[in-house]
Design an enzyme around this catalytic site. Sequence first.
Site, PDB file in Angstrom:
ATOM      1  N   GLU A  41       0.876  -1.179   0.000  1.00  0.00           N
ATOM      2  CA  GLU A  41       0.000   0.000   0.000  1.00  0.00           C
ATOM      3  C   GLU A  41       0.907   1.221   0.000  1.00  0.00           C
ATOM      4  O   GLU A  41       1.656   1.444   0.943  1.00  0.00           O
ATOM      5  CB  GLU A  41      -0.906  -0.011   1.241  1.00  0.00           C
ATOM      6  CG  GLU A  41      -1.821   1.200   1.319  1.00  0.00           C
ATOM      7  CD  GLU A  41      -2.650   1.231   2.594  1.00  0.00           C
ATOM      8  OE1 GLU A  41      -3.151   0.161   3.034  1.00  0.00           O
ATOM      9  OE2 GLU A  41      -2.800   2.327   3.160  1.00  0.00           O
ATOM     10  N   ARG A  45       1.027  10.097   1.289  1.00  0.00           N
ATOM     11  CA  ARG A  45       1.550  10.997   2.320  1.00  0.00           C
ATOM     12  C   ARG A  45       2.791  11.686   1.820  1.00  0.00           C
ATOM     13  O   ARG A  45       3.386  12.505   2.525  1.00  0.00           O
ATOM     14  CB  ARG A  45       1.909  10.202   3.574  1.00  0.00           C
ATOM     15  CG  ARG A  45       0.692   9.638   4.231  1.00  0.00           C
ATOM     16  CD  ARG A  45       1.059   8.922   5.490  1.00  0.00           C
ATOM     17  NE  ARG A  45      -0.088   8.181   5.938  1.00  0.00           N
ATOM     18  CZ  ARG A  45      -0.125   7.437   7.008  1.00  0.00           C
ATOM     19  NH1 ARG A  45       0.942   7.345   7.763  1.00  0.00           N
ATOM     20  NH2 ARG A  45      -1.208   6.801   7.338  1.00  0.00           N
ATOM     21  N   THR A  69      -4.023   6.214   2.161  1.00  0.00           N
ATOM     22  CA  THR A  69      -4.201   7.598   2.622  1.00  0.00           C
ATOM     23  C   THR A  69      -4.799   8.471   1.512  1.00  0.00           C
ATOM     24  O   THR A  69      -4.401   9.625   1.338  1.00  0.00           O
ATOM     25  CB  THR A  69      -2.876   8.207   3.161  1.00  0.00           C
ATOM     26  OG1 THR A  69      -2.155   7.211   3.906  1.00  0.00           O
ATOM     27  CG2 THR A  69      -3.147   9.358   4.103  1.00  0.00           C
ATOM     28  N   LYS A 129     -11.234  -1.060   6.207  1.00  0.00           N
ATOM     29  CA  LYS A 129     -10.004  -0.848   6.969  1.00  0.00           C
ATOM     30  C   LYS A 129     -10.430  -0.426   8.378  1.00  0.00           C
ATOM     31  O   LYS A 129     -11.326   0.410   8.524  1.00  0.00           O
ATOM     32  CB  LYS A 129      -9.183   0.257   6.297  1.00  0.00           C
ATOM     33  CG  LYS A 129      -7.982   0.715   7.094  1.00  0.00           C
ATOM     34  CD  LYS A 129      -7.073   1.580   6.242  1.00  0.00           C
ATOM     35  CE  LYS A 129      -6.027   2.267   7.093  1.00  0.00           C
ATOM     36  NZ  LYS A 129      -4.787   2.510   6.358  1.00  0.00           N
TER      37      LYS A 129
HETATM   38  C1  3PG Z   1      -1.790   3.510   7.582  1.00  0.00           C
HETATM   39  O1  3PG Z   1      -1.732   4.520   6.916  1.00  0.00           O
HETATM   40  O2  3PG Z   1      -2.440   2.535   7.210  1.00  0.00           O
HETATM   41  C2  3PG Z   1      -1.137   3.477   8.907  1.00  0.00           C
HETATM   42  O3  3PG Z   1      -0.632   4.706   9.270  1.00  0.00           O
HETATM   43  C3  3PG Z   1      -0.089   2.454   9.083  1.00  0.00           C
HETATM   44  O4  3PG Z   1      -0.012   2.346  10.433  1.00  0.00           O
HETATM   45  P1  3PG Z   1       1.341   1.941  11.140  1.00  0.00           P
HETATM   46  O5  3PG Z   1       2.394   2.885  10.648  1.00  0.00           O
HETATM   47  O6  3PG Z   1       1.053   2.103  12.621  1.00  0.00           O
HETATM   48  O7  3PG Z   1       1.623   0.521  10.786  1.00  0.00           O
END
Ligand code: 3PG
Length: 217
Positions: A41, A45, A69, A129
Amino acid sequence: METIITKLANAGIIPVAAIKNVDYAVPLAAALRRGGLNCIEVTYRTEAAEESIRRISVAFPDMLVAAGTVLNNIQANSAVLAGASFIVTPGFNSAVVAHCLERKYPIIPGVCTPSEIEQAMGFGLKLLKFFPSEAIGGIKMINALAAPYSNVRFMPTGGINSTNVFDYLQCKNVLACGGSWMIPTEALNEGHFDIIEELTKKAVEIYNKVRGERNGV
Ligand code: 3PG
């Protein structure tokens, strides 16, 4: 969506990446594949998200590449054009969900409350999710949601790591877990793909243990 569900269930774990240097996108994907996970994924960001999705999709057409995101319709469009197989959102944004469904973009929207789950169900969505999982109750909450929402499966993400993923994967209503623990920020930004490969192998070993227990091995 069925193919995506099957691939996610087979993988059990989907690594979440915030790629800053687009030149590291393909080496990162290659390291994950060597580690045993043929999915990623790529989160919106960073500015490199769209181009990273494009490069990974071209280099590895058999890899399941999600755009994460995703906060608006423009990002959803750009991700699918770049080659993303599906869209992941952190929260439940009905405008983005409606947009994706209209265009037949597979989408796994984020939820963290019963009300949001019911909104998603209203759109006919059954794979959601669960984010940010650890902060909103983790496994306890996921188990509590199983009774009223027996047809819904979750992809918990947020605070999942090598110490708790085994327990998450044992929940009946968890299809797969998402997380960035296989891709430490420093390792990615400095190009230490061997570290990422090793952490991925360890994650895969954990999922294989869960599978073994399920099959009574
Ligand atoms: C995401 O965007 O799915 C999460 O921020 C991932 O979460 P993690 O960095 O705590 O694994």
